[in-house]
Design an enzyme around this catalytic site. Structure first.
Site, PDB file in Angstrom:
ATOM      1  CD  GLU A  35      -2.871  -0.805   0.204  1.00 33.82           C
ATOM      2  OE1 GLU A  35      -3.303   0.202  -0.227  1.00 33.82           O
ATOM      3  OE2 GLU A  35      -3.537  -1.693  -0.508  1.00 33.82           O
ATOM      4  CG  HIS A  37       5.837  -0.113  -3.061  1.00 26.52           C
ATOM      5  ND1 HIS A  37       5.837  -0.796  -2.428  1.00 26.52           N
ATOM      6  CD2 HIS A  37       7.064   0.499  -2.981  1.00 26.52           C
ATOM      7  CE1 HIS A  37       7.074  -1.401  -1.935  1.00 26.52           C
ATOM      8  NE2 HIS A  37       7.684  -0.514  -2.428  1.00 26.52           N
ATOM      9  N   GLY A 147       8.838   8.044  -1.117  1.00 25.32           N
ATOM     10  CA  GLY A 147       8.068   7.887   0.321  1.00 25.32           C
ATOM     11  C   GLY A 147       8.877   8.693   1.324  1.00 25.32           C
ATOM     12  CE  LYS A 149       9.495   2.066   6.172  1.00 17.27           C
ATOM     13  NZ  LYS A 149      10.450   1.288   5.243  1.00 17.27           N
ATOM     14  CB  ILE A 176       1.193   3.647   3.627  1.00 13.83           C
ATOM     15  CG1 ILE A 176       1.023   4.841   2.625  1.00 13.83           C
ATOM     16  CG2 ILE A 176      -0.180   2.993   3.676  1.00 13.83           C
ATOM     17  CD1 ILE A 176      -0.077   5.912   3.097  1.00 13.83           C
ATOM     18  CB  SER A 185       9.012  -2.251   5.323  1.00 17.79           C
ATOM     19  OG  SER A 185      10.215  -2.608   4.818  1.00 17.79           O
TER      20      SER A 185
END
Ligand code: AMP
Length: 282
Positions: A35, A37, A147, A149, A176, A185
Protein backbone atom coordinates in the site's frame (compact mmCIF):
# COMPACT_ATOMS: atom_id res chain seq x y z
CA UNK A 1 -0.27 -1.56 -19.21
CA UNK A 2 3.05 -2.50 -20.80
CA UNK A 3 6.08 -4.11 -19.17
CA UNK A 4 9.41 -2.98 -20.65
CA UNK A 5 12.68 -4.74 -19.89
CA UNK A 6 15.03 -2.61 -21.98
CA UNK A 7 16.03 1.04 -21.81
CA UNK A 8 15.15 1.46 -25.50
CA UNK A 9 11.58 0.24 -25.05
CA UNK A 10 11.04 2.80 -22.28
CA UNK A 11 12.58 5.60 -24.34
CA UNK A 12 10.42 4.81 -27.37
CA UNK A 13 7.22 4.80 -25.31
CA UNK A 14 8.08 7.98 -23.39
CA UNK A 15 9.10 9.78 -26.60
CA UNK A 16 5.76 8.84 -28.10
CA UNK A 17 3.93 10.24 -25.06
CA UNK A 18 5.97 13.44 -25.16
CA UNK A 19 5.14 13.89 -28.85
CA UNK A 20 1.49 13.73 -27.84
CA UNK A 21 2.08 16.38 -25.16
CA UNK A 22 1.51 14.05 -22.18
CA UNK A 23 3.12 14.71 -18.79
CA UNK A 24 4.95 11.74 -17.25
CA UNK A 25 5.30 10.72 -13.60
CA UNK A 26 7.89 8.20 -12.34
CA UNK A 27 7.62 5.96 -9.27
CA UNK A 28 10.91 4.13 -8.61
CA UNK A 29 10.56 0.94 -6.53
CA UNK A 30 12.36 -2.30 -5.73
CA UNK A 31 9.12 -4.25 -6.11
CA UNK A 32 7.25 -6.55 -3.72
CA UNK A 33 4.76 -3.74 -3.76
CA UNK A 34 2.38 -2.83 -0.93
CA UNK A 35 0.00 0.00 0.00
CA UNK A 36 2.94 2.37 0.56
CA UNK A 37 4.08 2.01 -3.05
CA UNK A 38 0.45 2.13 -4.18
CA UNK A 39 -0.05 5.51 -2.52
CA UNK A 40 2.88 6.90 -4.53
CA UNK A 41 1.38 5.48 -7.74
CA UNK A 42 -2.06 6.88 -6.92
CA UNK A 43 -0.56 10.31 -6.35
CA UNK A 44 1.42 10.07 -9.61
CA UNK A 45 -1.70 8.98 -11.53
CA UNK A 46 -3.64 11.97 -10.21
CA UNK A 47 -0.95 14.47 -11.23
CA UNK A 48 0.31 13.14 -14.58
CA UNK A 49 -1.11 11.98 -17.92
CA UNK A 50 1.06 8.87 -17.94
CA UNK A 51 2.84 6.96 -15.13
CA UNK A 52 5.94 4.78 -15.23
CA UNK A 53 6.77 2.54 -12.24
CA UNK A 54 10.18 0.92 -12.13
CA UNK A 55 10.59 -2.43 -10.41
CA UNK A 56 14.30 -3.08 -9.96
CA UNK A 57 16.15 -4.58 -7.00
CA UNK A 58 19.22 -2.41 -7.42
CA UNK A 59 22.35 -4.43 -6.53
CA UNK A 60 24.44 -1.26 -6.25
CA UNK A 61 22.61 -0.01 -3.16
CA UNK A 62 23.18 -3.20 -1.13
CA UNK A 63 26.33 -3.71 0.94
CA UNK A 64 28.19 -7.05 0.74
CA UNK A 65 26.60 -8.42 3.92
CA UNK A 66 23.10 -7.16 3.15
CA UNK A 67 19.96 -8.90 1.87
CA UNK A 68 20.28 -8.54 -1.94
CA UNK A 69 19.79 -12.28 -2.56
CA UNK A 70 16.93 -12.76 -0.11
CA UNK A 71 15.11 -9.50 -0.94
CA UNK A 72 11.49 -10.54 -1.68
CA UNK A 73 10.37 -10.56 -5.31
CA UNK A 74 6.97 -11.26 -6.91
CA UNK A 75 6.64 -9.72 -10.35
CA UNK A 76 3.19 -11.19 -11.11
CA UNK A 77 1.70 -9.65 -7.98
CA UNK A 78 3.53 -6.36 -8.62
CA UNK A 79 2.21 -6.18 -12.18
CA UNK A 80 -1.36 -6.77 -10.94
CA UNK A 81 -1.04 -4.03 -8.30
CA UNK A 82 0.44 -1.58 -10.83
CA UNK A 83 -2.29 -2.30 -13.37
CA UNK A 84 -5.02 -1.82 -10.79
CA UNK A 85 -3.44 1.41 -9.54
CA UNK A 86 -3.29 2.89 -13.04
CA UNK A 87 0.37 2.50 -14.07
CA UNK A 88 0.86 2.77 -17.86
CA UNK A 89 4.34 1.27 -18.10
CA UNK A 90 6.43 -0.88 -15.77
CA UNK A 91 10.18 -0.77 -16.31
CA UNK A 92 11.57 -4.08 -15.05
CA UNK A 93 15.18 -4.39 -16.25
CA UNK A 94 17.73 -7.09 -15.50
CA UNK A 95 20.80 -5.79 -13.62
CA UNK A 96 22.84 -6.26 -16.84
CA UNK A 97 20.51 -3.83 -18.66
CA UNK A 98 21.22 -1.13 -16.06
CA UNK A 99 24.91 -1.94 -15.44
CA UNK A 100 26.64 -3.26 -18.53
CA UNK A 101 30.09 -4.84 -18.35
CA UNK A 102 32.63 -2.18 -17.51
CA UNK A 103 30.10 0.17 -15.89
CA UNK A 104 32.15 2.72 -13.93
CA UNK A 105 30.30 6.04 -13.59
CA UNK A 106 28.63 6.92 -10.30
CA UNK A 107 26.63 9.72 -8.72
CA UNK A 108 27.96 10.44 -5.25
CA UNK A 109 26.99 13.10 -2.74
CA UNK A 110 29.29 14.74 -0.22
CA UNK A 111 26.60 16.10 2.10
CA UNK A 112 23.45 14.46 3.51
CA UNK A 113 24.69 10.89 3.09
CA UNK A 114 27.24 10.58 5.92
CA UNK A 115 24.79 10.20 8.82
CA UNK A 116 21.64 8.21 9.58
CA UNK A 117 21.39 5.22 7.20
CA UNK A 118 24.50 6.35 5.32
CA UNK A 119 26.61 5.67 8.41
CA UNK A 120 25.70 2.00 8.76
CA UNK A 121 25.20 1.50 5.00
CA UNK A 122 28.26 3.22 3.49
CA UNK A 123 27.66 2.30 -0.17
CA UNK A 124 23.89 2.66 -0.05
CA UNK A 125 23.35 6.23 -1.22
CA UNK A 126 25.90 6.05 -3.99
CA UNK A 127 23.86 3.15 -5.33
CA UNK A 128 20.56 4.97 -4.82
CA UNK A 129 21.76 8.21 -6.45
CA UNK A 130 23.30 6.36 -9.39
CA UNK A 131 20.23 4.26 -10.14
CA UNK A 132 17.80 7.16 -9.68
CA UNK A 133 19.96 9.37 -11.93
CA UNK A 134 19.85 6.63 -14.56
CA UNK A 135 16.07 6.27 -14.20
CA UNK A 136 15.69 10.05 -14.53
CA UNK A 137 17.79 9.99 -17.71
CA UNK A 138 15.88 7.04 -19.15
CA UNK A 139 12.32 8.15 -18.31
CA UNK A 140 12.83 11.94 -18.28
CA UNK A 141 9.72 12.39 -16.13
CA UNK A 142 8.09 15.69 -15.23
CA UNK A 143 7.62 14.50 -11.65
CA UNK A 144 9.09 11.69 -9.53
CA UNK A 145 7.52 10.26 -6.37
CA UNK A 146 9.32 9.11 -3.21
CA UNK A 147 8.02 8.05 0.21
CA UNK A 148 8.81 9.85 3.44
CA UNK A 149 9.27 6.34 4.84
CA UNK A 150 12.83 6.64 3.42
CA UNK A 151 13.18 10.25 4.54
CA UNK A 152 16.94 10.47 4.04
CA UNK A 153 16.54 9.11 0.52
CA UNK A 154 13.85 11.72 -0.20
CA UNK A 155 16.12 14.54 1.02
CA UNK A 156 19.11 13.14 -0.90
CA UNK A 157 17.16 12.82 -4.16
CA UNK A 158 15.75 16.35 -3.81
CA UNK A 159 19.28 17.62 -3.32
CA UNK A 160 20.65 15.60 -6.24
CA UNK A 161 17.87 16.72 -8.60
CA UNK A 162 18.66 20.31 -7.68
CA UNK A 163 22.47 19.94 -7.83
CA UNK A 164 22.34 18.25 -11.22
CA UNK A 165 19.60 20.53 -12.63
CA UNK A 166 17.26 17.73 -13.61
CA UNK A 167 14.25 20.05 -13.74
CA UNK A 168 12.15 17.20 -12.33
CA UNK A 169 9.71 17.96 -9.52
CA UNK A 170 10.46 15.66 -6.59
CA UNK A 171 7.31 14.80 -4.67
CA UNK A 172 7.38 13.39 -1.11
CA UNK A 173 4.47 11.21 0.00
CA UNK A 174 3.41 10.37 3.60
CA UNK A 175 4.26 7.10 5.37
CA UNK A 176 1.58 4.42 4.99
CA UNK A 177 1.22 2.17 8.04
CA UNK A 178 -0.38 -1.10 9.04
CA UNK A 179 -3.45 -0.71 11.26
CA UNK A 180 -1.32 -1.23 14.36
CA UNK A 181 1.12 1.51 13.36
CA UNK A 182 4.01 -0.46 11.83
CA UNK A 183 5.28 1.37 8.73
CA UNK A 184 4.63 -0.80 5.67
CA UNK A 185 7.82 -2.23 4.22
CA UNK A 186 8.73 -5.04 1.86
CA UNK A 187 11.16 -6.18 4.59
CA UNK A 188 8.32 -6.74 7.11
CA UNK A 189 7.92 -10.12 5.43
CA UNK A 190 11.17 -11.23 7.13
CA UNK A 191 9.59 -10.89 10.60
CA UNK A 192 8.28 -13.93 12.49
CA UNK A 193 5.26 -13.56 14.76
CA UNK A 194 7.15 -12.40 17.86
CA UNK A 195 9.33 -10.05 15.83
CA UNK A 196 6.29 -8.59 14.08
CA UNK A 197 4.89 -7.71 17.51
CA UNK A 198 8.24 -6.36 18.73
CA UNK A 199 8.53 -4.18 15.60
CA UNK A 200 5.70 -2.01 16.90
CA UNK A 201 8.28 -0.46 19.22
CA UNK A 202 9.57 1.83 16.43
CA UNK A 203 6.28 3.67 16.01
CA UNK A 204 5.60 3.55 19.76
CA UNK A 205 8.96 5.17 20.55
CA UNK A 206 8.55 7.82 17.86
CA UNK A 207 5.05 8.63 19.14
CA UNK A 208 6.55 9.31 22.58
CA UNK A 209 9.09 11.64 20.97
CA UNK A 210 6.37 13.39 19.00
CA UNK A 211 4.31 13.92 22.17
CA UNK A 212 7.27 15.60 23.86
CA UNK A 213 7.78 17.98 20.93
CA UNK A 214 4.06 18.75 20.84
CA UNK A 215 4.23 19.52 24.56
CA UNK A 216 6.97 22.09 23.88
CA UNK A 217 10.17 20.12 24.54
CA UNK A 218 12.95 21.51 22.33
CA UNK A 219 16.05 19.76 23.71
CA UNK A 220 16.99 17.13 21.12
CA UNK A 221 19.06 15.07 23.59
CA UNK A 222 16.18 14.62 25.97
CA UNK A 223 13.80 13.59 23.16
CA UNK A 224 16.42 11.12 21.88
CA UNK A 225 16.77 9.72 25.41
CA UNK A 226 13.06 9.06 25.67
CA UNK A 227 12.87 7.42 22.22
CA UNK A 228 15.97 5.34 23.01
CA UNK A 229 14.66 4.09 26.34
CA UNK A 230 11.31 3.00 24.85
CA UNK A 231 13.17 0.98 22.19
CA UNK A 232 15.65 -0.48 24.68
CA UNK A 233 12.76 -1.81 26.76
CA UNK A 234 11.93 -4.20 23.90
CA UNK A 235 14.18 -7.30 24.27
CA UNK A 236 14.14 -8.20 20.53
CA UNK A 237 15.17 -4.69 19.46
CA UNK A 238 18.74 -3.45 18.89
CA UNK A 239 19.19 0.22 18.01
CA UNK A 240 21.22 1.18 14.94
CA UNK A 241 20.49 4.88 15.40
CA UNK A 242 18.12 7.39 16.97
CA UNK A 243 18.73 10.82 15.42
CA UNK A 244 17.22 14.27 15.24
CA UNK A 245 18.46 16.29 12.25
CA UNK A 246 17.39 19.37 10.34
CA UNK A 247 14.77 18.59 7.69
CA UNK A 248 16.70 19.94 4.75
CA UNK A 249 20.42 19.27 5.06
CA UNK A 250 20.05 16.51 7.66
CA UNK A 251 22.49 18.15 10.07
CA UNK A 252 22.31 17.13 13.76
CA UNK A 253 20.46 19.68 15.90
CA UNK A 254 20.78 20.34 19.63
CA UNK A 255 17.87 22.69 20.03
CA UNK A 256 14.80 22.26 17.87
CA UNK A 257 13.86 25.61 16.36
CA UNK A 258 12.74 24.63 12.85
CA UNK A 259 11.60 21.60 10.87
CA UNK A 260 13.40 18.44 12.03
CA UNK A 261 13.46 14.80 11.06
CA UNK A 262 13.27 12.40 14.01
CA UNK A 263 14.45 9.08 12.61
CA UNK A 264 15.24 5.62 13.94
CA UNK A 265 16.77 2.45 12.54
CA UNK A 266 16.34 -0.65 14.66
CA UNK A 267 17.24 -4.29 14.20
CA UNK A 268 14.38 -6.59 15.18
CA UNK A 269 16.19 -9.91 15.21
CA UNK A 270 18.16 -9.81 11.96
CA UNK A 271 15.76 -7.44 10.18
CA UNK A 272 16.71 -3.76 10.03
CA UNK A 273 13.66 -1.50 10.06
CA UNK A 274 13.44 2.28 9.75
CA UNK A 275 10.77 4.79 10.69
CA UNK A 276 10.54 8.54 11.30
CA UNK A 277 8.43 11.64 11.63
CA UNK A 278 8.95 15.24 10.65
CA UNK A 279 8.19 17.87 13.29
CA UNK A 280 7.57 21.61 13.06
CA UNK A 281 7.19 21.51 9.29
CA UNK A 282 5.30 24.57 7.98
P1 AMP B 1 11.33 0.48 -2.03
O1 AMP B 1 10.64 -0.45 -2.97
O2 AMP B 1 11.36 0.00 -0.62
O3 AMP B 1 12.67 0.93 -2.55
O4 AMP B 1 10.44 1.79 -1.99
C1 AMP B 1 10.08 2.46 -3.16
C2 AMP B 1 9.43 3.77 -2.79
O5 AMP B 1 8.26 3.51 -1.99
C3 AMP B 1 10.34 4.66 -1.93
O6 AMP B 1 10.20 6.02 -2.35
C4 AMP B 1 9.82 4.45 -0.55
O7 AMP B 1 10.06 5.53 0.32
C5 AMP B 1 8.34 4.27 -0.80
N1 AMP B 1 7.73 3.56 0.32
C6 AMP B 1 8.10 2.37 0.83
N2 AMP B 1 7.34 2.06 1.91
C7 AMP B 1 6.49 3.10 2.09
C8 AMP B 1 5.46 3.40 3.04
N3 AMP B 1 5.18 2.56 4.04
N4 AMP B 1 4.79 4.56 2.91
C9 AMP B 1 5.09 5.41 1.91
N5 AMP B 1 6.03 5.21 0.98
C10 AMP B 1 6.72 4.06 1.06
Amino acid sequence: MKIAVTVNEVREQVNEWKRQGFSVGLVPTMGYLHEGHKSLITCAVSENDRVVASVFVNPMQFGPSEDLESYPRDMDRDAALCEEAGVDLIFHPEPSEMYHNGFSSYVDMNTLTGGLCGKSRPVHFRGVCTVVAKLFNIVMPDRAYFGQKDAQQLAVIRHMADDLSYGIEIKGCPIIREEDGLAKSSRNTYLNKEERQAALVLNRALSEGRKLIEAGERDAASIKDTVTSVINAEPLARIDYVEIVSWDLLEPVKNIDGPVLVAVAVFIGKTRLIDNFIALED
